[in-house]
Design a protein around this motif. Structure first.
Motif, short mmCIF file in Angstrom:
data_model
loop_
_atom_site.label_atom_id
_atom_site.label_comp_id
_atom_site.label_asym_id
_atom_site.label_seq_id
_atom_site.Cartn_x
_atom_site.Cartn_y
_atom_site.Cartn_z
N ALA A 54 0.82 -1.22 0.00
CA ALA A 54 0.00 0.00 0.00
C ALA A 54 0.85 1.26 0.00
CB ALA A 54 -0.94 0.00 1.20
N GLY A 55 2.09 1.12 0.49
CA GLY A 55 2.98 2.28 0.54
C GLY A 55 3.34 2.69 1.96
N LYS A 56 3.15 1.79 2.90
CA LYS A 56 3.41 2.10 4.32
C LYS A 56 4.84 2.55 4.57
CE LYS A 56 2.16 -2.10 5.38
NZ LYS A 56 1.72 -2.58 4.05
N SER A 57 5.79 1.76 4.06
CA SER A 57 7.21 2.08 4.32
C SER A 57 7.61 3.39 3.67
CB SER A 57 8.11 0.95 3.80
OG SER A 57 7.81 -0.25 4.46
N THR A 58 7.09 3.63 2.47
CA THR A 58 7.42 4.89 1.79
C THR A 58 6.84 6.07 2.57
OG1 THR A 58 7.13 3.60 -0.25
CG2 THR A 58 7.51 5.95 -0.50
N LEU A 59 5.63 5.91 3.06
CA LEU A 59 5.01 6.95 3.87
C LEU A 59 5.82 7.20 5.15
CD1 LEU A 59 1.15 6.22 3.75
CD2 LEU A 59 2.29 8.33 3.03
N VAL A 95 16.72 -0.59 3.14
CA VAL A 95 17.52 0.11 2.15
C VAL A 95 16.92 1.49 1.87
CG1 VAL A 95 18.29 0.10 -0.25
CG2 VAL A 95 18.43 -1.99 1.11
N ARG A 96 15.59 1.50 1.73
CA ARG A 96 14.92 2.77 1.44
C ARG A 96 15.03 3.75 2.60
NH1 ARG A 96 9.68 0.65 0.29
NH2 ARG A 96 10.61 -1.26 -0.42
N MET A 97 15.00 3.21 3.81
CA MET A 97 15.07 4.09 4.96
C MET A 97 16.51 4.45 5.32
SD MET A 97 12.13 2.67 7.48
CE MET A 97 10.43 2.46 6.91
N VAL A 141 5.11 2.09 14.26
CA VAL A 141 5.10 0.65 14.07
C VAL A 141 4.41 0.32 12.76
CG1 VAL A 141 4.46 -1.59 15.06
CG2 VAL A 141 4.92 0.35 16.58
N GLU A 142 5.15 -0.26 11.81
CA GLU A 142 4.54 -0.64 10.54
C GLU A 142 4.05 -2.08 10.61
OE1 GLU A 142 6.79 -0.16 6.84
OE2 GLU A 142 5.72 -1.85 5.97
N THR A 143 2.80 -2.29 10.25
CA THR A 143 2.26 -3.63 10.29
C THR A 143 1.30 -3.87 9.13
OG1 THR A 143 0.82 -5.11 11.56
CG2 THR A 143 0.64 -2.79 12.04
N SER A 191 -2.45 8.34 -4.51
CA SER A 191 -3.48 9.25 -5.01
C SER A 191 -3.17 9.76 -6.41
CB SER A 191 -3.69 10.41 -4.05
OG SER A 191 -4.49 9.98 -2.98
N ASP A 192 -2.04 9.33 -6.95
CA ASP A 192 -1.74 9.65 -8.35
C ASP A 192 -2.51 8.70 -9.28
OD1 ASP A 192 -0.14 7.68 -7.09
OD2 ASP A 192 1.43 7.80 -8.62
N HIS A 193 -3.15 7.72 -8.68
CA HIS A 193 -3.91 6.73 -9.46
C HIS A 193 -5.21 7.35 -10.00
CE1 HIS A 193 -6.19 3.07 -10.34
NE2 HIS A 193 -5.02 2.46 -10.38
N ILE A 225 0.71 10.95 -1.92
CA ILE A 225 1.49 10.27 -2.96
C ILE A 225 2.88 10.13 -2.35
CG2 ILE A 225 2.27 10.28 -5.37
CD1 ILE A 225 0.07 12.35 -5.97
N ALA A 226 3.05 9.02 -1.65
CA ALA A 226 4.26 8.87 -0.83
C ALA A 226 5.53 8.97 -1.66
CB ALA A 226 4.23 7.55 -0.08
N VAL A 227 5.52 8.40 -2.87
CA VAL A 227 6.73 8.43 -3.70
C VAL A 227 7.14 9.85 -4.09
CG1 VAL A 227 7.00 6.15 -4.76
CG2 VAL A 227 5.24 7.70 -5.62
N1 LIG Z 1 2.39 5.30 -7.83
C1 LIG Z 1 2.69 5.28 -6.53
N2 LIG Z 1 3.48 4.31 -6.05
C2 LIG Z 1 3.77 4.30 -4.74
C3 LIG Z 1 3.26 5.30 -3.86
N3 LIG Z 1 3.71 5.03 -2.62
C4 LIG Z 1 4.48 3.93 -2.71
N4 LIG Z 1 4.54 3.49 -3.99
C5 LIG Z 1 5.27 2.32 -4.48
O1 LIG Z 1 4.60 1.16 -4.07
C6 LIG Z 1 5.52 0.11 -3.77
C7 LIG Z 1 5.30 -0.40 -2.36
O2 LIG Z 1 5.64 0.59 -1.44
P1 LIG Z 1 6.03 0.26 0.06
O3 LIG Z 1 6.24 1.56 0.76
O4 LIG Z 1 7.12 -0.73 0.12
O5 LIG Z 1 4.70 -0.44 0.57
P2 LIG Z 1 4.43 -1.21 1.94
O6 LIG Z 1 3.03 -0.97 2.26
O7 LIG Z 1 5.44 -0.83 2.95
O8 LIG Z 1 4.66 -2.71 1.48
P3 LIG Z 1 4.88 -4.01 2.41
O9 LIG Z 1 5.80 -3.63 3.54
O10 LIG Z 1 5.48 -5.02 1.50
O11 LIG Z 1 3.52 -4.42 2.89
C8 LIG Z 1 6.90 0.70 -3.97
O12 LIG Z 1 7.37 0.33 -5.23
C9 LIG Z 1 6.66 2.19 -3.89
O13 LIG Z 1 7.61 2.93 -4.61
C10 LIG Z 1 2.40 6.32 -4.42
O14 LIG Z 1 1.88 7.20 -3.73
N5 LIG Z 1 2.14 6.24 -5.75
#
Ligand SMILES: Nc1nc2c(ncn2[C@@H]2O[C@H](COP(=O)(O)OP(=O)(O)OP(=O)(O)O)[C@@H](O)[C@H]2O)c(=O)[nH]1
Ligand SMILES: [Mg+2]
Length: 313
Positions: A54-59, A95-97, A141-143, A191-193, A225-227
């Protein structure tokens, strides 16, 4: 007890060692925890749950930057999901963090989540307590919210952030009532979707329906849009806002719920272990097991018997 003062001083090596000990539930580590516990209860604990990917780690990586800019110290706990989607995810997250890994004010630890009963492992509350004792002001805490985790993380986190995505589509309907009611903040990530607007309306409507009229806190939905680091500062703001809300209104009730939930979590795990050993090793159940095999007693009645005997001795 030199060890205790090391942790209180925020020593990273000592903390890492203790956390690994807690992971293994070593008696001496739990003993140290006993001494640390009076020094805990200061941190703001934030749960970030949501489906795999869903993007938890990126957020969270974004939130770390936002909170560091405010001078806050952080502890991050990544709970290793057992889901097949996420093999190797922890490594990727690390790695990302990594940009934050050299920052001594950010402590990152990962651990396996699953306990006997499929929820949070026994180690999680202990590890969070160590980060708290280290003086980390915010603990995230990420879960993965696929199983029962979000139900258990409730008993630990002051603020529950649920990450959802527009691609969930119909799945969003499947958001369990329990999740809707216990979430404090929703991050509608990705949300870029193209379907983001539709999902936003749907989610807001669902939250509206799940709310009691007199609810003191209405969970906001933050589009992120975490990315691209969009919506992160708003998310950080809402987390702080919810903290203030708790300080004013709901905290005593939440604290008492948390204590009850934590105790139940630990007792459940301990009881499962005891029970397993008891049933397999104590000869007093042999006869009962045989009678079950001979269809002389049904399993429900047998369980009732065991329960009665165990709770009355
Ligand atoms: N298009 C888009 N991609 C995103 C966004 N946020 C994250 N991503 C991508 O989605 C993928 C998963 O992101 P993560 O942050 O690893 O997601 P996560 O929820 O931590 O995943 P798990 O820990 O495996 O459950 C990565 O390739 C990110 O780059 C966003 O807002 N938009
Ligand atoms: Mg992740």
């Amino acid at each position: 007890l030199a060890f205790v003062s090391d942790i209180l001083a925020g020593d990273i090596r000592a903390a890492g060692r203790l956390m690994r000990g807690i992971d293994m539930q070593l008696p001496e580590s739990l003993e140290t925890l006993t001494h640390l516990y009076p020094h805990t209860g200061r941190a703001h604990i934030v749960g970030v749950s949501g489906s795999p990917g869903a993007g938890k780690s990126t957020l969270i990586t974004g939130l770390i930057s936002a909170f560091r800019e405010q001078g806050k110290t952080l502890g991050i706990l990544l709970l290793d999901p057992t889901s097949p989607y996420s093999t190797g995810a922890i490594l990727g997250d690390r790695v990302r963090m990594q940009t934050h890994a050299l920052d001594k004010n950010v402590f990152i630890h990962s651990t396996a989540t699953r306990g006997n009963t499929g929820g949070l492992s026994l180690a999680v509350p202990g590890i969070v307590a160590v980060m708290d004792a280290m003086g980390k002001e915010i603990i995230i805490v990420e879960t993965v919210g696929a199983g029962q985790d979000e139900v258990d993380i409730r008993h630990l986190a002051h603020t529950n952030v649920i990450v959802v995505t527009p691609t969930m589509g119909d799945d969003m309907q499947a958001l369990k009532a329990g999740i809707l009611e216990t979430a404090h903040i929703f991050a509608l990530n990705q949300s870029d979707h193209a379907d983001a607007e539709t999902a936003h309306h749907l989610l807001k409507a669902m939250i509206q329906l799940s709310q009691k009229d007199d609810a003191a806190w209405r969970p906001p939905v933050i589009k992120t849009i975490a990315v691209h680091h969009q919506g992160i500062s708003e998310l950080a703001e809402q987390i702080a806002h919810h903290k203030h809300h708790l300080e004013k209104v709901e905290s005593p009730k939440q604290t008492s719920d948390h204590m009850q939930g934590l105790l139940a979590l630990i007792l459940r795990e301990r009881f499962m272990d005891t029970l397993r050993v008891e049933l397999s090793e104590n000869s007093r159940w042999k006869k009962l097991l045989e009678r079950m095999a001979q269809r002389k007693i049904d399993p429900y009645a047998a369980a009732e018997k065991v329960l009665k005997q165990l709770t009355h001795t």
